[in-house]
Motif scaffolding. Structure first.
Motif: not given
Ligand code: LMR
Length: 333
Positions: A119, A122-123, A146, A266, A269
């Motif tokens: 993350h 990816t974030q 994910d 959200k 994931n």
């Protein structure tokens, strides 16, 4: 009398306006993907549909086409670029043929220890930078979803690199994954996801890799005797849209869809890890596939053989991208 007349005029104007609104066609978003509904991606796509349709109060209709119903791998990117579909969520391993090879950084074996490390990429700025590279292809990246860490399967026990020698292993269209299989002495074979079950059944390939949720929902336990919990690499998705379509949406609709996507991300994931854990147990329960847990020594042997793939793919994936991921995740080559 006069008042009654005004009332009638206003009422008929309101009725006419309502008629126009109801006659207005909703904006259709075709969302195509290749996996089963009962997977992290399948469930997240349905959740996005629900939120998007509720929040736009019917002005947008999301048509989800799972299981390669509409397009399979190799076709869907082109379909998106041509506008035959508006939204996809291909695995990050499928961007090479589009010419955006940097995405194959996600395929490098053992580059992420866990979701927390992933993350950070990816974030963070690396994930955003990768999405920027899609724009010249007429594509906008809207989210990373994910799935999980991959397991290996075959009809023989596979614990250490020597066990993979000579096996034909199905892979996604990623050169990094091809090199990964070669580093184990096996023969990689690129194949669309929709064809894997049959290829395993008929012996066109001997084995494959995927997160457990894909293995189980494609019923691969019917055609694979062993599944090794290698967790040697990650498989996740980029949710992408046709840029022209997305940019052309009314701004209020686009903002609402972005909000729905944020919440669906959200959701995706949050469920991914459990979906995969449950799938391992579900496979075990079928009694058809033996689950192999590797010893620390076997894990170390796999890692030693596979980490070499990083260096070999520096020029393909881009040294800069690899180093940015190393930095974000504290990976020591
Ligand atoms: C595969 O082709 O193995 C995966 O990309 C399928 C998917 O979308 O999870």
């Amino acid at each position: 009398m006069k008042l009654r007349f005004i009332f009638a005029v206003v009422a008929s104007a309101m009725l006419a306006a309502a008629g126009v609104a109801s006659a207005q066609q909703p904006i259709i978003i075709k969302f195509s993907h290749v996996v089963a509904v009962d997977t992290p991606k399948g469930k997240a796509a349905e959740y996005f549909k629900k939120l998007a349709e509720e929040r736009t109060k019917g002005r947008v209709k999301i048509e989800v086409y799972p299981n390669s119903q509409l397009f399979k791998d190799g076709e869907e990117m082109e379909a998106l670029q041509l506008g035959s579909v508006q939204m996809l969520a291909p695995s990050l391993a499928k961007f090479g043929p589009l010419g955006v090879r940097e995405f194959e950084v996600f395929d490098l074996p053992y580059i992420f220890d866990d979701f927390a490390e992933l993350h950070k990429v990816t974030q963070g700025p690396v994930g955003a930078g990768l999405f920027k590279k899609l724009e010249s292809k007429g594509i906008v990246g809207v989210a990373y979803w994910d799935n999980g860490f991959k397991v290996m399967s075959a009809n023989k026990a596979i614990r250490v690199p020597a066990d993979y020698k000579g096996l034909k292993m199905r892979i996604q269209s990623s050169k990094v994954l091809g090199d990964q299989m070669k580093a184990l002495g096996s023969i990689p074979q690129v194949m669309a996801f929709s064809e894997v079950y049959q290829a395993l059944q008929t012996g066109v390939v001997d084995g494959t890799e995927n997160p457990p949720s894909n293995f189980y929902t494609q019923k691969m336990q019917e055609v694979q005797k062993f599944l090794a919990l290698t967790n040697h690499g990650y498989l996740g998705y980029a949710v992408i849209v046709n840029k022209k379509f997305w940019d052309g949406l009314p701004p209020d609709i686009r903002t609402t869809l972005e909000g729905a996507m944020k919440d669906a991300t959200k959701f995706a994931n949050d469920i991914a890890q459990k979906e995969n854990d449950d799938s391992i147990e579900a496979v075990r329960k079928t009694g058809k596939t033996e689950i192999l847990t590797l010893t620390p020594e076997q894990k170390a042997a796999m890692k030693k053989a596979l980490v070499a793939v990083h260096k070999d793919n520096e020029s393909r994936v881009g040294k800069e991208t690899i180093e940015a991921v190393y930095k974000a995740t504290d990976f020591k080559p």
